[in-house]
Design a protein around this motif. Sequence first.
Motif, PDB file in Angstrom:
ATOM      1  N   ALA A 112       0.811  -1.227   0.000  1.00 53.02           N
ATOM      2  CA  ALA A 112       0.000   0.000   0.000  1.00 53.02           C
ATOM      3  C   ALA A 112       0.840   1.271   0.000  1.00 53.02           C
ATOM      4  O   ALA A 112       0.340   2.341  -0.364  1.00 53.02           O
ATOM      5  N   GLU A 113       2.108   1.158   0.358  1.00 51.59           N
ATOM      6  CA  GLU A 113       2.929   2.351   0.571  1.00 51.59           C
ATOM      7  C   GLU A 113       3.009   3.301  -0.625  1.00 51.59           C
ATOM      8  O   GLU A 113       2.935   4.522  -0.457  1.00 51.59           O
ATOM      9  N   PRO A 114       3.154   2.816  -1.886  1.00 54.34           N
ATOM     10  CA  PRO A 114       3.226   3.758  -3.013  1.00 54.34           C
ATOM     11  C   PRO A 114       1.991   4.651  -3.131  1.00 54.34           C
ATOM     12  O   PRO A 114       2.106   5.799  -3.558  1.00 54.34           O
ATOM     13  N   VAL A 115       0.821   4.143  -2.763  1.00 53.64           N
ATOM     14  CA  VAL A 115      -0.395   4.951  -2.822  1.00 53.64           C
ATOM     15  C   VAL A 115      -0.263   6.148  -1.887  1.00 53.64           C
ATOM     16  O   VAL A 115      -0.644   7.284  -2.228  1.00 53.64           O
ATOM     17  N   LEU A 116       0.292   5.924  -0.702  1.00 46.97           N
ATOM     18  CA  LEU A 116       0.441   6.992   0.277  1.00 46.97           C
ATOM     19  C   LEU A 116       1.565   7.943  -0.117  1.00 46.97           C
ATOM     20  O   LEU A 116       1.426   9.164   0.001  1.00 46.97           O
ATOM     21  N   ILE A 117       2.671   7.411  -0.600  1.00 50.06           N
ATOM     22  CA  ILE A 117       3.816   8.255  -0.975  1.00 50.06           C
ATOM     23  C   ILE A 117       3.431   9.239  -2.068  1.00 50.06           C
ATOM     24  O   ILE A 117       3.824  10.411  -2.040  1.00 50.06           O
ATOM     25  N   GLY A 119       0.393  10.249  -2.776  1.00 51.73           N
ATOM     26  CA  GLY A 119      -0.855  10.957  -2.491  1.00 51.73           C
ATOM     27  C   GLY A 119      -2.018  10.512  -3.341  1.00 51.73           C
ATOM     28  O   GLY A 119      -2.888  11.312  -3.689  1.00 51.73           O
ATOM     29  N   ALA A 120      -2.050   9.215  -3.669  1.00 50.84           N
ATOM     30  CA  ALA A 120      -3.103   8.703  -4.552  1.00 50.84           C
ATOM     31  C   ALA A 120      -4.322   8.190  -3.789  1.00 50.84           C
ATOM     32  O   ALA A 120      -5.240   7.652  -4.403  1.00 50.84           O
ATOM     33  N   GLY A 121      -4.338   8.351  -2.473  1.00 54.27           N
ATOM     34  CA  GLY A 121      -5.478   7.892  -1.694  1.00 54.27           C
ATOM     35  C   GLY A 121      -5.170   7.897  -0.216  1.00 54.27           C
ATOM     36  O   GLY A 121      -4.013   8.036   0.196  1.00 54.27           O
ATOM     37  N   SER A 122      -6.208   7.755   0.596  1.00 56.73           N
ATOM     38  CA  SER A 122      -6.054   7.696   2.041  1.00 56.73           C
ATOM     39  C   SER A 122      -5.457   6.354   2.446  1.00 56.73           C
ATOM     40  O   SER A 122      -5.319   5.443   1.624  1.00 56.73           O
ATOM     41  N   HIS A 127      -5.003   0.481   1.536  1.00 62.67           N
ATOM     42  CA  HIS A 127      -5.110  -0.920   1.941  1.00 62.67           C
ATOM     43  C   HIS A 127      -6.225  -1.627   1.176  1.00 62.67           C
ATOM     44  O   HIS A 127      -6.126  -2.833   0.896  1.00 62.67           O
ATOM     45  N   ARG A 128      -7.277  -0.901   0.811  1.00 64.32           N
ATOM     46  CA  ARG A 128      -8.318  -1.507  -0.007  1.00 64.32           C
ATOM     47  C   ARG A 128      -7.769  -1.883  -1.377  1.00 64.32           C
ATOM     48  O   ARG A 128      -8.045  -2.972  -1.903  1.00 64.32           O
ATOM     49  N   ARG A 129      -6.957  -0.995  -1.961  1.00 68.71           N
ATOM     50  CA  ARG A 129      -6.369  -1.271  -3.268  1.00 68.71           C
ATOM     51  C   ARG A 129      -5.376  -2.425  -3.183  1.00 68.71           C
ATOM     52  O   ARG A 129      -5.283  -3.249  -4.100  1.00 68.71           O
ATOM     53  N   ALA A 130      -4.625  -2.494  -2.083  1.00 70.94           N
ATOM     54  CA  ALA A 130      -3.674  -3.589  -1.902  1.00 70.94           C
ATOM     55  C   ALA A 130      -4.408  -4.920  -1.845  1.00 70.94           C
ATOM     56  O   ALA A 130      -4.001  -5.912  -2.473  1.00 70.94           O
TER      57      ALA A 130
END
Length: 313
Positions: A112-117, A119-122, A127-130
Amino acid sequence: MNPVLEIDALSVTFCGKQAVHAVDRVSFSLGGGEVLALVGETGCGKSVIAHAVMGLLPGEAQVSGQVLFRGRDLLALSERERSAMRGKDCAIVFQDPSRALNPVHRIGRQIAEPVLIHGAGSREEAHRRAAALLERMGLSPPGNYLPLYPCQSSGGMNQRFLIAASTILDPSLVIADEPTKGLDPGRVREVEDELVRLTGGGRTALLLITHDLAVARRIADRIAVMYAGEIVELAENDAFFDRPSHPYSRGLLQSLPEHGFVPIPGSSPSPVSPPPGCRFQARCRDGKAVCGGQHPDLVSAADGRMVRCWQCR
């Protein structure tokens, strides 16, 4: 179709007590949905190309040429601009998941980390995408895998987790650097399936760097053979494996177990002082007088492939 990646005359030299010419004027392009396999012996420059594209070379590396990602020259970008693209627009899958994955963080967090880095989602969205990605990869229910640490999974499973972390943002370009190295045959096929899935929608381009010709034959559209820092042959998959043209290409295929496991005699030339003529000429059984003194260019052959060889013209 406009290419996703265009590499033009890329050269990489490592400067120290002696200059090491790791990559010399390499050129190729890669389109969306296409798999191009870079093959060749260890030390021929395959991984250096991957690191040059991703901007991961050390400071002593001198890089020239062009690396165009959707028309944008990556070599002209600042490190901040490069960092903004890594994982989002272009991603790399490293060959050793035991070193690429953090041993003290759970798999779910790392995927999930790339989504947070970027800024692509909360955090909840990440974690939902993961979880959704793992389920799409056939790892269901994802709740069985997300809480794991890398030490609790096999090498093949960790490689699949690494692919998931690298592709969760659907990058247009994925570079897989020896993704099947050290895996048993069953795990190799699992990783192959994930790599093929990446390109299935026709958007993502895959640059596969491998020494495993069997993997390249099964999933690549085109084969680029590297020797001593250069591409010596570039051909469609079937054409290459059915009718290899360059003497080094023929030697590579003859060294496979199904062809008698016949090794190529000799060793590659030093990258510190490459020979003036063909770099394969000292190991070639069919050389001509011109091979020792004049360096051949990579030129088009009759069947559309590109070959760097005087005798193949």
